[in-house]
Enzyme design. Structure first.
Site, PDB file in Angstrom:
ATOM      1  N   ARG A  25       0.804  -1.361  -0.064  1.00  0.00           N
ATOM      2  CA  ARG A  25      -0.040   0.020  -0.197  1.00  0.00           C
ATOM      3  C   ARG A  25       0.975   1.456  -0.127  1.00  0.00           C
ATOM      4  O   ARG A  25       0.520   2.342   0.630  1.00  0.00           O
ATOM      5  CB  ARG A  25      -0.919   0.137   1.247  1.00  0.00           C
ATOM      6  CG  ARG A  25      -1.971  -1.255   1.118  1.00  0.00           C
ATOM      7  CD  ARG A  25      -3.257  -0.419   0.312  1.00  0.00           C
ATOM      8  NE  ARG A  25      -4.253  -1.545   0.288  1.00  0.00           N
ATOM      9  CZ  ARG A  25      -5.109  -1.688   0.975  1.00  0.00           C
ATOM     10  NH1 ARG A  25      -5.692  -0.913   1.700  1.00  0.00           N
ATOM     11  NH2 ARG A  25      -6.145  -2.822   0.979  1.00  0.00           N
ATOM     12  N   ARG A  29      -3.546   6.685   1.311  1.00  0.00           N
ATOM     13  CA  ARG A  29      -3.966   7.827   1.811  1.00  0.00           C
ATOM     14  C   ARG A  29      -3.013   8.704   2.859  1.00  0.00           C
ATOM     15  O   ARG A  29      -3.215   9.668   3.221  1.00  0.00           O
ATOM     16  CB  ARG A  29      -5.187   7.506   2.642  1.00  0.00           C
ATOM     17  CG  ARG A  29      -6.444   7.432   1.693  1.00  0.00           C
ATOM     18  CD  ARG A  29      -7.475   6.511   2.157  1.00  0.00           C
ATOM     19  NE  ARG A  29      -7.292   5.081   2.558  1.00  0.00           N
ATOM     20  CZ  ARG A  29      -8.045   4.356   3.068  1.00  0.00           C
ATOM     21  NH1 ARG A  29      -9.245   4.681   3.528  1.00  0.00           N
ATOM     22  NH2 ARG A  29      -7.528   3.001   3.435  1.00  0.00           N
ATOM     23  N   ARG A  38      -6.490  11.424  -5.899  1.00  0.00           N
ATOM     24  CA  ARG A  38      -7.904  10.638  -5.569  1.00  0.00           C
ATOM     25  C   ARG A  38      -8.663  11.649  -5.782  1.00  0.00           C
ATOM     26  O   ARG A  38      -9.842  11.440  -6.625  1.00  0.00           O
ATOM     27  CB  ARG A  38      -7.604  10.138  -4.410  1.00  0.00           C
ATOM     28  CG  ARG A  38      -8.865   9.129  -3.972  1.00  0.00           C
ATOM     29  CD  ARG A  38      -8.585   8.337  -2.757  1.00  0.00           C
ATOM     30  NE  ARG A  38      -9.512   7.527  -2.332  1.00  0.00           N
ATOM     31  CZ  ARG A  38     -10.757   8.247  -1.709  1.00  0.00           C
ATOM     32  NH1 ARG A  38     -10.756   9.363  -1.349  1.00  0.00           N
ATOM     33  NH2 ARG A  38     -11.742   7.013  -1.060  1.00  0.00           N
ATOM     34  N   ASP A  75      -6.871  -2.978  -7.483  1.00  0.00           N
ATOM     35  CA  ASP A  75      -7.427  -3.461  -6.290  1.00  0.00           C
ATOM     36  C   ASP A  75      -7.999  -4.913  -6.672  1.00  0.00           C
ATOM     37  O   ASP A  75      -8.220  -5.223  -7.618  1.00  0.00           O
ATOM     38  CB  ASP A  75      -8.675  -2.714  -5.780  1.00  0.00           C
ATOM     39  CG  ASP A  75      -8.931  -3.019  -4.309  1.00  0.00           C
ATOM     40  OD1 ASP A  75      -8.241  -2.387  -3.358  1.00  0.00           O
ATOM     41  OD2 ASP A  75      -9.741  -4.110  -4.108  1.00  0.00           O
ATOM     42  N   TYR A 152     -14.961 -12.016  -0.130  1.00  0.00           N
ATOM     43  CA  TYR A 152     -15.609 -10.670  -0.505  1.00  0.00           C
ATOM     44  C   TYR A 152     -16.734 -11.050  -1.441  1.00  0.00           C
ATOM     45  O   TYR A 152     -17.830 -10.384  -1.037  1.00  0.00           O
ATOM     46  CB  TYR A 152     -14.693  -9.726  -1.145  1.00  0.00           C
ATOM     47  CG  TYR A 152     -13.716  -9.139  -0.153  1.00  0.00           C
ATOM     48  CD1 TYR A 152     -14.016  -8.274   0.663  1.00  0.00           C
ATOM     49  CD2 TYR A 152     -12.412  -9.929  -0.188  1.00  0.00           C
ATOM     50  CE1 TYR A 152     -13.036  -7.637   1.396  1.00  0.00           C
ATOM     51  CE2 TYR A 152     -11.360  -9.322   0.934  1.00  0.00           C
ATOM     52  CZ  TYR A 152     -11.979  -8.364   1.675  1.00  0.00           C
ATOM     53  OH  TYR A 152     -10.833  -7.922   2.559  1.00  0.00           O
TER      54      TYR A 152
HETATM   55  O1  CP3 Z   1      -0.148  -2.061  -2.284  1.00  0.00           O
HETATM   56  C1  CP3 Z   1      -0.440  -0.973  -3.199  1.00  0.00           C
HETATM   57  O2  CP3 Z   1      -0.220  -0.135  -3.019  1.00  0.00           O
HETATM   58  C2  CP3 Z   1      -1.301  -1.369  -4.448  1.00  0.00           C
HETATM   59  C3  CP3 Z   1      -2.521  -1.161  -4.590  1.00  0.00           C
HETATM   60  C4  CP3 Z   1      -3.533  -1.941  -3.688  1.00  0.00           C
HETATM   61  C5  CP3 Z   1      -4.714  -1.384  -3.239  1.00  0.00           C
HETATM   62  N1  CP3 Z   1      -5.362  -2.633  -2.669  1.00  0.00           N
HETATM   63  C6  CP3 Z   1      -4.991  -0.319  -3.187  1.00  0.00           C
HETATM   64  C7  CP3 Z   1      -5.948   0.339  -2.255  1.00  0.00           C
HETATM   65  C8  CP3 Z   1      -3.420  -3.162  -3.551  1.00  0.00           C
HETATM   66  C9  CP3 Z   1      -2.446  -4.441  -3.810  1.00  0.00           C
HETATM   67  C10 CP3 Z   1      -4.573  -3.790  -2.832  1.00  0.00           C
HETATM   68  C11 CP3 Z   1      -4.835  -4.977  -2.530  1.00  0.00           C
HETATM   69  C12 CP3 Z   1      -5.992  -5.366  -1.511  1.00  0.00           C
HETATM   70  N2  CP3 Z   1      -7.377  -4.863  -1.626  1.00  0.00           N
HETATM   71  C13 CP3 Z   1      -6.234  -6.439  -0.825  1.00  0.00           C
HETATM   72  C14 CP3 Z   1      -4.972  -7.416  -0.286  1.00  0.00           C
HETATM   73  C15 CP3 Z   1      -4.015  -6.900   0.689  1.00  0.00           C
HETATM   74  C16 CP3 Z   1      -4.463  -6.553   1.915  1.00  0.00           C
HETATM   75  O3  CP3 Z   1      -4.356  -5.319   2.405  1.00  0.00           O
HETATM   76  O4  CP3 Z   1      -4.979  -7.451   2.807  1.00  0.00           O
HETATM   77  C17 CP3 Z   1      -7.478  -6.244  -0.179  1.00  0.00           C
HETATM   78  C18 CP3 Z   1      -8.003  -7.419   0.751  1.00  0.00           C
HETATM   79  C19 CP3 Z   1      -8.351  -5.485  -0.769  1.00  0.00           C
HETATM   80  C20 CP3 Z   1      -9.730  -4.885  -0.633  1.00  0.00           C
HETATM   81  C21 CP3 Z   1      -9.854  -3.275  -0.210  1.00  0.00           C
HETATM   82  N3  CP3 Z   1      -9.267  -2.389  -0.965  1.00  0.00           N
HETATM   83  C22 CP3 Z   1     -10.296  -3.203   0.826  1.00  0.00           C
HETATM   84  C23 CP3 Z   1     -10.722  -3.999   2.195  1.00  0.00           C
HETATM   85  C24 CP3 Z   1     -10.186  -1.556   0.958  1.00  0.00           C
HETATM   86  C25 CP3 Z   1     -10.975  -0.954   2.107  1.00  0.00           C
HETATM   87  C26 CP3 Z   1     -10.020  -0.856   3.264  1.00  0.00           C
HETATM   88  C27 CP3 Z   1      -9.031   0.531   3.156  1.00  0.00           C
HETATM   89  O5  CP3 Z   1      -8.022   0.565   3.339  1.00  0.00           O
HETATM   90  O6  CP3 Z   1      -9.753   1.488   2.864  1.00  0.00           O
HETATM   91  C28 CP3 Z   1      -9.719  -1.278  -0.133  1.00  0.00           C
HETATM   92  C29 CP3 Z   1      -9.357   0.080  -0.652  1.00  0.00           C
HETATM   93  C30 CP3 Z   1      -8.044   0.377  -1.135  1.00  0.00           C
HETATM   94  N4  CP3 Z   1      -7.457  -0.311  -1.815  1.00  0.00           N
HETATM   95  C31 CP3 Z   1      -7.459   1.596  -0.814  1.00  0.00           C
HETATM   96  C32 CP3 Z   1      -6.201   1.644  -1.638  1.00  0.00           C
HETATM   97  C33 CP3 Z   1      -5.167   2.886  -1.725  1.00  0.00           C
HETATM   98  C34 CP3 Z   1      -7.903   2.935  -0.071  1.00  0.00           C
HETATM   99  C35 CP3 Z   1      -9.022   3.314  -0.803  1.00  0.00           C
HETATM  100  C36 CP3 Z   1      -9.144   5.132  -0.610  1.00  0.00           C
HETATM  101  O7  CP3 Z   1      -8.200   5.592  -1.387  1.00  0.00           O
HETATM  102  O8  CP3 Z   1      -9.938   5.485  -0.072  1.00  0.00           O
END
Ligand code: CP3
Length: 346
Positions: A25, A29, A38, A75, A152
């Site tokens: 990640r 944010r 964003r 994602d 999910y």
């Molecule tokens: O790592 C990186 O920087 C690459 C991008 C990336 C994102 N999500 C961006 C993201 C990667 C590799 C993921 C993987 C992901 N997404 C996983 C597996 C890894 C882990 O964290 O366990 C999972 C379970 C998801 C599903 C997901 N996406 C959730 C549960 C959420 C909400 C939780 C949160 O942190 O808000 C997201 C949103 C998400 N994916 C964000 C980002 C940068 C935040 C979104 C925003 O900008 O509001």
């Protein structure tokens, strides 16, 4: 030259005097420049499907910190969406999807051959990145592992114990296995397209692997990873693959050998000493600083970073966090972690 990139050398089994580093990640944010882009995109999904802006946020942490790898900004839930699930994000809560509780829900899903219509912008992001990244930076593509994505798709949201997915597995195993099968096939094609577009390595995120026990872990975490890795290696010989069966515990032992993964990513529930003795003996490992240090910083961050570097110093290692960095992290703590990892760089 590609083989000189530090991450690819570590993935090939080389022990480097300073481990290469990137961070789960890393585009996110906690960075003001991410929040600005964003806002420009409108919302998170619009950002994922806008190749120019998705490439921009992927590049931001590379410019700021000079990480050794960039991870494609996208994602794991784009695959369910491409298979026809409804997907939206509720601010402050997380993802929401249509659910799968019966055969009729599964029958509404699209065939795997249709996914690229939705996912084409992601491949375009990869193409932009492979042109724009510095020559020493490795481009990592990724997808969710079938079990994690299924949790999910079945529940329609994130769940603390993956209860609905376990319930479907126990109550209607043929339907549960059909869901996993569809995701597995889609994941092979999706990652294959990312590799063709320029990804130099791919990572499979099985964030909820830890809730699968015994035979379930073998059948629904290990076996799908093995199938995906075999298919990708057959289509793209030599492509390095990182597997992340998060919180697998003893399941980490032998996971790389059994699945064909080139590297296993470790969460911070295992100690680096244990992982060096039990997992790194088989090849490259990645991890595993607790992401809470990116919030708290200070001497504890420095001490624990040094501890991890030292514990893994006898074999191939890529430094990373044990899970994604959180929005409340301080960007200066990220710099402190990087400086500490590289402090003795020669
Ligand atoms: O790592 C990186 O920087 C690459 C991008 C990336 C994102 N999500 C961006 C993201 C990667 C590799 C993921 C993987 C992901 N997404 C996983 C597996 C890894 C882990 O964290 O366990 C999972 C379970 C998801 C599903 C997901 N996406 C959730 C549960 C959420 C909400 C939780 C949160 O942190 O808000 C997201 C949103 C998400 N994916 C964000 C980002 C940068 C935040 C979104 C925003 O900008 O509001």
């Amino acid at each position: 030259m590609a083989e000189q990139k530090k991450i690819l050398r570590a993935l090939a089994g080389e022990t480097l005097s300073t481990p290469p580093i990137w961070m789960m990640r890393q585009a996110g944010r906690y960075l003001p420049e991410y929040r600005a882009t964003r806002a420009q995109a409108g919302d998170f999904l619009s950002l994922c499907y806008n190749p120019e802006l998705a490439a921009e946020v992927t590049l931001q942490p590379i410019r700021r910190y000079g990480f050794d790898a960039a991870i494609l900004f996208a994602d794991i839930l784009l695959v369910p969406q491409a298979l026809g699930a409804d997907l939206w994000f509720v601010t402050g809560e997380g993802p929401r999807l249509s659910t799968i509780t019966q055969q009729a829900d599964f029958d509404k899903l699209k065939p795997v051959s249709d996914i690229h219509e939705v996912l084409n912008p992601v491949y375009e992001t990869v193409r932009i990145l492979s042109r724009e990244l510095p020559s020493e930076t490795t481009l990592i593509g990724f997808a969710g592992a079938p079990w994690t994505v299924a949790t999910y798709m079945i529940a329609g949201r994130g769940t603390p114990d993956q209860g609905p997915a376990h319930a479907l597995k126990d109550e209607n195993r043929p339907l549960f296995e059909a869901v996993l099968e569809r995701i597995t096939e889609a994941t092979i094609d999706y990652l294959s397209m990312q590799i063709e577009a320029g990804a130099e390595c791919v990572k499979l995120f099985d964030s909820w692997a830890g809730s699968l026990k015994g035979e379930d872990f073998t059948k629904y975490a290990l076996e799908p990873a093995k199938r995906i890795i075999a298919a990708l290696k057959a289509r793209h010989p030599g492509i390095p693959i990182i597997a992340f069966p998060r919180e697998a515990g003893d399941g980490y032992i032998g996971f790389a050998k059994a699945t064909g993964a080139d590297c296993v990513a470790l969460d911070n529930s295992v100690t680096p000493e244990w992982a060096a003795a039990n997992v790194q003996v088989d090849g490259c490992v990645q991890g595993n600083l607790a992401s809470s240090h990116m919030v708290t910083g200070g001497q504890a961050l420095v001490d624990e970073t040094r501890h991890i570097v030292e514990a893994f110093s006898k074999g191939p290692h890529i430094f990373n966090l044990g899970h994604g960095i959180t929005p409340d992290a301080d960007p200066e703590n990220v710099q402190l972690m990087i400086d500490t990892v590289r402090e003795n760089r020669t």
